[in-house]
Design a protein around this motif. Structure first.
Motif, PDB file in Angstrom:
ATOM      1  N   ILE A 184       6.997 -16.133   1.752  1.00 55.35           N
ATOM      2  CA  ILE A 184       7.207 -16.366   0.319  1.00 55.35           C
ATOM      3  C   ILE A 184       8.195 -17.515   0.112  1.00 55.35           C
ATOM      4  CG2 ILE A 184       8.267 -15.362  -1.749  1.00 55.35           C
ATOM      5  CD1 ILE A 184       6.958 -12.722  -0.987  1.00 55.35           C
ATOM      6  N   ILE A 185       9.270 -17.500   0.901  1.00 55.93           N
ATOM      7  CA  ILE A 185      10.283 -18.551   0.756  1.00 55.93           C
ATOM      8  C   ILE A 185       9.660 -19.912   1.070  1.00 55.93           C
ATOM      9  CG2 ILE A 185      12.393 -19.449   1.832  1.00 55.93           C
ATOM     10  CD1 ILE A 185      13.181 -16.368   2.041  1.00 55.93           C
ATOM     11  N   ASN A 186       8.778 -19.916   2.044  1.00 59.33           N
ATOM     12  CA  ASN A 186       8.156 -21.167   2.478  1.00 59.33           C
ATOM     13  C   ASN A 186       7.251 -21.764   1.390  1.00 59.33           C
ATOM     14  OD1 ASN A 186       7.699 -23.155   4.467  1.00 59.33           O
ATOM     15  ND2 ASN A 186       5.712 -22.216   4.936  1.00 59.33           N
ATOM     16  N   VAL A 187       6.526 -20.903   0.660  1.00 59.48           N
ATOM     17  CA  VAL A 187       5.582 -21.430  -0.336  1.00 59.48           C
ATOM     18  C   VAL A 187       6.219 -21.548  -1.719  1.00 59.48           C
ATOM     19  CG1 VAL A 187       3.587 -20.505   0.908  1.00 59.48           C
ATOM     20  CG2 VAL A 187       4.635 -19.157  -0.931  1.00 59.48           C
ATOM     21  N   SER A 188       7.489 -21.112  -1.866  1.00 59.34           N
ATOM     22  CA  SER A 188       8.103 -21.102  -3.196  1.00 59.34           C
ATOM     23  C   SER A 188       9.154 -22.195  -3.314  1.00 59.34           C
ATOM     24  CB  SER A 188       8.753 -19.747  -3.468  1.00 59.34           C
ATOM     25  OG  SER A 188       7.818 -18.702  -3.295  1.00 59.34           O
ATOM     26  N   HIS A 189       9.282 -22.737  -4.508  1.00 54.42           N
ATOM     27  CA  HIS A 189      10.350 -23.702  -4.785  1.00 54.42           C
ATOM     28  C   HIS A 189      11.519 -22.947  -5.418  1.00 54.42           C
ATOM     29  CE1 HIS A 189       9.116 -23.353  -9.007  1.00 54.42           C
ATOM     30  NE2 HIS A 189       7.896 -23.315  -8.505  1.00 54.42           N
ATOM     31  N   ALA A 190      12.700 -23.555  -5.405  1.00 54.77           N
ATOM     32  CA  ALA A 190      13.851 -22.937  -6.067  1.00 54.77           C
ATOM     33  C   ALA A 190      13.498 -22.725  -7.535  1.00 54.77           C
ATOM     34  CB  ALA A 190      15.071 -23.832  -5.918  1.00 54.77           C
ATOM     35  N   GLY A 191      13.880 -21.577  -8.070  1.00 52.51           N
ATOM     36  CA  GLY A 191      13.562 -21.255  -9.455  1.00 52.51           C
ATOM     37  C   GLY A 191      12.244 -20.514  -9.608  1.00 52.51           C
ATOM     38  N   ALA A 192      11.502 -20.350  -8.505  1.00 46.42           N
ATOM     39  CA  ALA A 192      10.224 -19.635  -8.562  1.00 46.42           C
ATOM     40  C   ALA A 192      10.462 -18.155  -8.873  1.00 46.42           C
ATOM     41  CB  ALA A 192       9.481 -19.789  -7.243  1.00 46.42           C
ATOM     42  N   LYS A 193       9.389 -17.490  -9.325  1.00 52.76           N
ATOM     43  CA  LYS A 193       9.502 -16.075  -9.687  1.00 52.76           C
ATOM     44  C   LYS A 193       8.458 -15.281  -8.907  1.00 52.76           C
ATOM     45  CE  LYS A 193       8.681 -14.828 -14.017  1.00 52.76           C
ATOM     46  NZ  LYS A 193       8.940 -14.870 -15.470  1.00 52.76           N
ATOM     47  N   VAL A 194       8.879 -14.180  -8.291  1.00 51.81           N
ATOM     48  CA  VAL A 194       7.981 -13.314  -7.532  1.00 51.81           C
ATOM     49  C   VAL A 194       7.702 -12.080  -8.378  1.00 51.81           C
ATOM     50  CG1 VAL A 194       7.789 -11.837  -5.499  1.00 51.81           C
ATOM     51  CG2 VAL A 194       8.736 -14.145  -5.284  1.00 51.81           C
ATOM     52  N   GLY A 195       6.417 -11.740  -8.529  1.00 58.40           N
ATOM     53  CA  GLY A 195       6.053 -10.573  -9.320  1.00 58.40           C
ATOM     54  C   GLY A 195       5.754  -9.375  -8.449  1.00 58.40           C
ATOM     55  N   LEU A 196       6.176  -8.205  -8.877  1.00 53.18           N
ATOM     56  CA  LEU A 196       5.897  -6.980  -8.120  1.00 53.18           C
ATOM     57  C   LEU A 196       6.061  -5.794  -9.057  1.00 53.18           C
ATOM     58  CD1 LEU A 196       8.935  -5.640  -7.516  1.00 53.18           C
ATOM     59  CD2 LEU A 196       9.022  -7.577  -5.959  1.00 53.18           C
ATOM     60  N   ASP A 197       5.542  -4.646  -8.629  1.00 49.80           N
ATOM     61  CA  ASP A 197       5.675  -3.411  -9.399  1.00 49.80           C
ATOM     62  C   ASP A 197       6.884  -2.642  -8.867  1.00 49.80           C
ATOM     63  OD1 ASP A 197       5.554  -0.948 -10.572  1.00 49.80           O
ATOM     64  OD2 ASP A 197       3.447  -0.551 -10.075  1.00 49.80           O
ATOM     65  N   GLY A 198       7.947  -2.618  -9.647  1.00 49.96           N
ATOM     66  CA  GLY A 198       9.193  -1.972  -9.214  1.00 49.96           C
ATOM     67  C   GLY A 198       9.068  -0.477  -8.983  1.00 49.96           C
ATOM     68  N   MET A 199       7.940   0.135  -9.376  1.00 52.09           N
ATOM     69  CA  MET A 199       7.733   1.557  -9.066  1.00 52.09           C
ATOM     70  C   MET A 199       7.290   1.740  -7.612  1.00 52.09           C
ATOM     71  SD  MET A 199       8.555   3.504 -11.535  1.00 52.09           S
ATOM     72  CE  MET A 199       7.821   5.095 -11.087  1.00 52.09           C
TER      73      MET A 199
ATOM     74  N   HIS B 173       0.877  -1.173   0.000  1.00 57.68           N
ATOM     75  CA  HIS B 173       0.000   0.000   0.000  1.00 57.68           C
ATOM     76  C   HIS B 173       0.913   1.221   0.000  1.00 57.68           C
ATOM     77  CE1 HIS B 173      -3.606   2.341   0.690  1.00 57.68           C
ATOM     78  NE2 HIS B 173      -3.039   2.938   1.734  1.00 57.68           N
ATOM     79  N   VAL B 174       1.269   1.680  -1.195  1.00 55.17           N
ATOM     80  CA  VAL B 174       2.277   2.720  -1.294  1.00 55.17           C
ATOM     81  C   VAL B 174       2.193   3.321  -2.687  1.00 55.17           C
ATOM     82  CG1 VAL B 174       4.137   1.236  -2.176  1.00 55.17           C
ATOM     83  CG2 VAL B 174       4.712   3.109  -0.638  1.00 55.17           C
ATOM     84  N   ASP B 175       2.739   4.510  -2.873  1.00 54.47           N
ATOM     85  CA  ASP B 175       2.800   5.091  -4.208  1.00 54.47           C
ATOM     86  C   ASP B 175       4.272   5.282  -4.600  1.00 54.47           C
ATOM     87  OD1 ASP B 175       3.798   7.409  -3.089  1.00 54.47           O
ATOM     88  OD2 ASP B 175       2.061   8.655  -3.523  1.00 54.47           O
ATOM     89  N   PRO B 176       4.546   5.705  -5.824  1.00 60.05           N
ATOM     90  CA  PRO B 176       5.951   5.809  -6.252  1.00 60.05           C
ATOM     91  C   PRO B 176       6.703   6.948  -5.564  1.00 60.05           C
ATOM     92  CG  PRO B 176       4.487   5.673  -8.162  1.00 60.05           C
ATOM     93  CD  PRO B 176       3.628   5.940  -6.964  1.00 60.05           C
ATOM     94  N   HIS B 177       6.020   7.683  -4.671  1.00 70.91           N
ATOM     95  CA  HIS B 177       6.652   8.806  -3.971  1.00 70.91           C
ATOM     96  C   HIS B 177       6.823   8.514  -2.489  1.00 70.91           C
ATOM     97  CE1 HIS B 177       5.775  10.981  -7.694  1.00 70.91           C
ATOM     98  NE2 HIS B 177       4.600  10.363  -7.644  1.00 70.91           N
ATOM     99  N   GLN B 178       6.468   7.308  -2.071  1.00 67.04           N
ATOM    100  CA  GLN B 178       6.535   6.919  -0.665  1.00 67.04           C
ATOM    101  C   GLN B 178       5.760   7.918   0.193  1.00 67.04           C
ATOM    102  OE1 GLN B 178       8.112   3.935   0.250  1.00 67.04           O
ATOM    103  NE2 GLN B 178       8.204   3.672  -1.967  1.00 67.04           N
ATOM    104  N   SER B 179       4.569   8.294  -0.286  1.00 65.06           N
ATOM    105  CA  SER B 179       3.763   9.305   0.403  1.00 65.06           C
ATOM    106  C   SER B 179       2.996   8.703   1.573  1.00 65.06           C
ATOM    107  CB  SER B 179       2.737   9.908  -0.570  1.00 65.06           C
ATOM    108  OG  SER B 179       3.381  10.424  -1.711  1.00 65.06           O
ATOM    109  N   GLU B 180       2.731   9.539   2.591  1.00 63.91           N
ATOM    110  CA  GLU B 180       1.899   9.090   3.707  1.00 63.91           C
ATOM    111  C   GLU B 180       0.433   9.027   3.275  1.00 63.91           C
ATOM    112  OE1 GLU B 180       2.364  11.508   7.167  1.00 63.91           O
ATOM    113  OE2 GLU B 180       0.946  10.338   8.358  1.00 63.91           O
ATOM    114  N   TYR B 181      -0.012  10.024   2.526  1.00 65.14           N
ATOM    115  CA  TYR B 181      -1.382  10.028   2.005  1.00 65.14           C
ATOM    116  C   TYR B 181      -1.302   9.887   0.483  1.00 65.14           C
ATOM    117  CZ  TYR B 181      -2.411  11.926   6.625  1.00 65.14           C
ATOM    118  OH  TYR B 181      -2.504  12.122   7.977  1.00 65.14           O
TER     119      TYR B 181
END
Lengths: 594, 594
Positions: B103-118, B29-37
């Protein structure tokens, strides 16, 4: 010392430097254990410079030499360096270059700096080399010119070591080693190599007398999963110690054998990069795990037996101080000449009457009037002042007893205190009391509490530059970590069982110095819905000078604290005193009237 | 929200994850500016979970989903997640796994985690990837499922921006940019890229209204040696703003153009790795210099014009509060029904009477009785309590004025305070006063002073878990760095011109909450032989409730401080008040009698 001797030594040093292609050498005042007090064997900087202060580093290049020291030693160093060609570098002045900058400035690219890698820690040498390498300067870390030039160098001390019984130490070495081995495993290692002398003495319940003030002995220790090896001058350990260590499967080997031995092992060895000698760290074939040592935190939390003993040591110390002060007061009243050095001697003399006494825990500071404003002043035959019936006398003193280590500071009026003396003394004392009375949640760090001791001074634009509190060992070093109470952040929390000093002060150059110091023990205060709270128990026992109180700025709470404290001092010390000393104490501890 | 809608959204998300070979996705829960609101555009976590608290991170795997949030939101999250299949992870409980561990617990080696790098900073994504790579888990940092699934996603706000005149800002943007360019050069860079919205607004003397409470606007800024580029929705800037920025050679480009533009430059660009979006940091072809931003420290030290304005804002705010409290008191006395939400509305209504008012600086906390013990409580129509003539009302409120940002907390007795309420209130107030009265040497950090506000609570085994003080912007964010006053170490010293809150509290779950908050300004106290000392000037203007004082634990010094403060409140606010409000204030500020 004749400055020409120093000039000759420097020239001899430069001949070796030229021969080895070294353009600058760094000679610190330190031993391979990073000890506060060192045996004469390690006074290499003094040999090459003539300067014998407790802090300072010499740098010699092919045509210059300079010595860095701090403000405590500016006058002494200037005098001792006179005529030696060594330039004094006053640390802390903006115009003073750093040692790095000096060496870089006088060195060309490709130059080589010589130093003894046993006297630099892994961390400090890594940092130095990183800085020098940016200017293409290399190091020779096996440069030890004293080995050939210092022909009458004192050997390492061969004083015997002895066992501290469980009735004093409270925990057998086997238990301590067991706890340490757990911590070693948690750090991801299988063994540990220790070089801090107080850690080794604490861990093995052994003591020695190699240096003044600290009851330690020169050795390093390898702790293996199932035993260990103590690297030590074998002449120091008698049959009893040999058998005792054998019981823990700890063998002994010559002091210098450690690096070779460690290289022969095939386990991961934990070591503290902030104290491990760089030369040892770089010995090929050792698999290190670098992490802080777990021992200081273990050692800092005193066990119940240590605490019971320590409370007894505080009574011994308090009684000796009352006897000494009563004696000095009587001599002054009789019109005898009493000097600062007489105060020092009298304190040691009364301490020595107790069989538990093993020496002083540091050089007593007895600073009269303006000498009290010199923070690390120790009287010498040159400075020794005669006490007069006026002004303030600052006494910072402590003893080493089988029952524990003491450290106390009192500021005493010798007559007719001025309003300003009383006001300043009371500001310092109010801070001392505020810290002693503190209650704080588990996890609180010393830097959070430091302001309690300074707040009243700060209100008037006054302060002191030293720390407010240092850890104290049990019949060990009077300065130990890992906790502290000072301005600077230190992430270590104050934990139950830790013994720390509470010593705010005020120093007016050329006029007087004030410091109020007791040792305090962190103990449990309360468990509430808001968490677990800790507080301090005051350990030191000696009254504060009631003639120095400015009643107008003391609160009822503070007066009640003083009365409580004085009641405890009187009831605890009375059984140890008689005659004039008892009368003196009764009067000094009488309730304070508004 | 119907939980079935969430289940459908998660299934749609998982279809995309499977298609892209992603086994887990992290939705913060965040924006690309690390804003509080943040504007609604960024409420992606709420879209996929239904949970609308201000803190919390959603993790969705191919067959599980979990949401981490802190204790403030345990109840709300449990209710909102009911039936969604999303498991609630309670942060701070020992049994709760970290997001890493989950995440480590539910993932196998070689798994890929998706996220928005912004939505991850360079620093946080580096740390995450280092952790995941140890388990051979990779990341796809361009995974933005909301782009396709959130079909009615609100656009970024296009509200207009406006210029804050020099009579309010006190320093022209040209001067600020000049100072910043110097700092950029000192950091070894030639240009800088800023993404923190309050830094951009401060630097350019521009304000906007994209989000509630913070008068900022959505943009990023490139500061070049001789101009710059503002990346912004071009519709937000009128001709006046365009001409104004042109005067500083600052051009405008579309909001999303920044990475491409930065890659086209050939200069070293300074950026703060703790706020720079990871996706921007990783754009090929940019030569970064990563270092803390110089702007927060510049922004924190208010100039004389800002301070003059801010003192005026405090008077406007204090008068509005007196009017509001007088009004509420009268309604209560008349037997009207008054609720927590009525308190919130009344405060905003009286604030809005002043032309300088631009909104509230945060959602007003009006917590009656046990609601006061919920630290971040904001009344809603569901929780809204009716005030009765007893118990404590905690009001934490503030306004945004062209003349500055305010933030004040008062705890008010609605009648017949108990001894315990008075005792606890006075403990909190004593700490508030001790901090407000502090004098301290230049260089002192907030963590050193924090204990002054807590000491009286600690003596009784009480404490509060939030910080004691946060920085406050000038007609900007009510929470800003870099300074703070709290338990945790923060190396930033308190400097003259900084505005910080002083807000100790005490919270008894199910019973009542107490907090006393004023804003204080760091100013110079004295220059002495011991150095330069600083102190606080109290800025906020509103009386403390005298019916809540426990006189038995107040010192003369504290009473004198209260009387002085109340005298200042009365004399400053009187010219703005009349009738009942003035009478109420005169009575509230009357001298305190022993």
């Amino acid at each position: 010392m004749n400055p020409n001797i120093i000039i000759q030594r420097l020239e001899a040093l430069r001949r070796i430097m030229r021969h080895k292609g070294i353009s600058a050498t760094i000679i610190p005042h330190v031993d391979p254990h990073q000890s506060e007090y060192m045996s004469r064997h390690w006074h290499v900087r003094e040999f090459f410079s003539g300067f014998n202060g407790s802090a300072g580093t010499l740098v010699v290049t092919l045509d210059t030499a300079a010595l860095w020291t701090d403000s405590r030693y500016f006058l002494q160093a200037a005098a001792q360096l006179e005529g030696t060609s060594i330039e004094l570098m006053k640390e802390g002045l903006p115009s003073t270059p750093s040692i790095y900058a000096y060496i870089i400035n006088v060195s060309h690219a490709g130059a080589k700096v010589g130093l003894d890698g046993m006297l630099f820690t892994k961390r400090s040498l890594d940092a130095l080399e990183e800085e020098l390498s940016r200017h293409s300067i290399t190091t020779d870390t096996e440069f030890r010119p004293a080995d050939t030039l210092w022909t009458d160098r004192p050997p390492l001390p061969s004083d015997p070591i002895y066992i501290l019984g469980e009735q004093h130490a409270g925990e057998m070495a086997s238990a301590k080693l067991g706890r340490l081995r757990k911590a070693i495993a948690e750090a991801g290692a299988e063994a540990m190599y220790l070089t801090e002398l107080d850690s080794i003495a604490w861990l093995l319940n052994l003591r020695g007398s190699d240096v003044e003030f600290n009851p330690v002995f020169t050795a390093t220790l390898y702790v293996a999963p199932d035993g260990g090896t103590l690297f030590i001058d074998l002449a120091k350990a008698g049959d009893d110690v040999r058998a005792y260590l054998g019981g823990y499967s700890i063998r002994m080997r010559p002091y210098d054998d450690a690096p070779r031995f460690l290289a022969s092992t095939s386990v991961k060895i934990l070591a503290n990069p902030a104290t491990l000698p760089a030369s040892v760290a770089r010995t090929p074939g050792i698999e290190w795990v670098f992490a802080p040592s777990p021992v200081p935190a273990m050692k800092a939390e005193k066990n119940d037996v240590e605490l019971r003993n320590l409370r007894h040591a505080m009574a011994i110390e308090g009684a000796a101080m009352v006897n000494a002060i009563t004696d000095i007061t009587a001599r002054l009243e009789a019109g005898d000449t009493v000097t600062e050095l007489d105060v020092v001697d009298t304190l040691s003399r009364f301490r020595a009457e107790h069989p538990s006494y093993r020496g002083d825990s540091f050089g007593t500071i007895a600073g009269y009037a303006d000498h009290g404003a010199i923070v690390h002043y120790e009287p010498t035959s040159q400075t020794n002042a005669v006490l007069r019936p006026e002004g303030l006398l600052l006494i910072d003193t402590g003893g080493q007893y089988l029952h524990g280590t003491t450290d106390i500071t009192r500021t005493i009026s010798l007559g007719n205190p001025t309003d300003e003396e009383r006001h300043d003394f009371t500001l310092v004392l109010k801070g001392h009391i505020a810290l002693a009375r503190a209650v704080f949640p588990e996890g609180t760090r010393g830097a959070q509490l430091d302001v309690l001791a300074r707040q009243f001074l700060w209100q008037e634009g006054k302060t002191y530059l030293h720390g407010t509190g240092h850890g104290v060992g049990f019949f060990l070093n009077v300065h130990e970590g890992p906790q502290s109470i000072r301005l600077q952040e230190n992430p270590v929390a104050l934990r139950p069982g830790m013994v720390t000093s509470d010593e705010p002060g005020l120093y007016l150059a050329g006029r007087y110095g004030i410091r109020c110091e007791n040792l305090v023990l962190t103990t449990e205060a309360a468990d509430t819905e808001h968490g677990r709270f800790l507080k301090f128990e005051v350990l030191s026992l000696f009254p504060f000078d009631r003639t120095l109180l400015d009643m107008s700025i003391l609160t009822d709470t503070e007066i009640a604290w003083l009365d409580d404290y004085h009641r405890k001092v009187l009831s605890t010390l009375s059984p140890f005193l008689r005659g004039d000393s008892l009368h003196w104490l009764e009067s000094a501890c009488a309730p304070i009237c508004r």
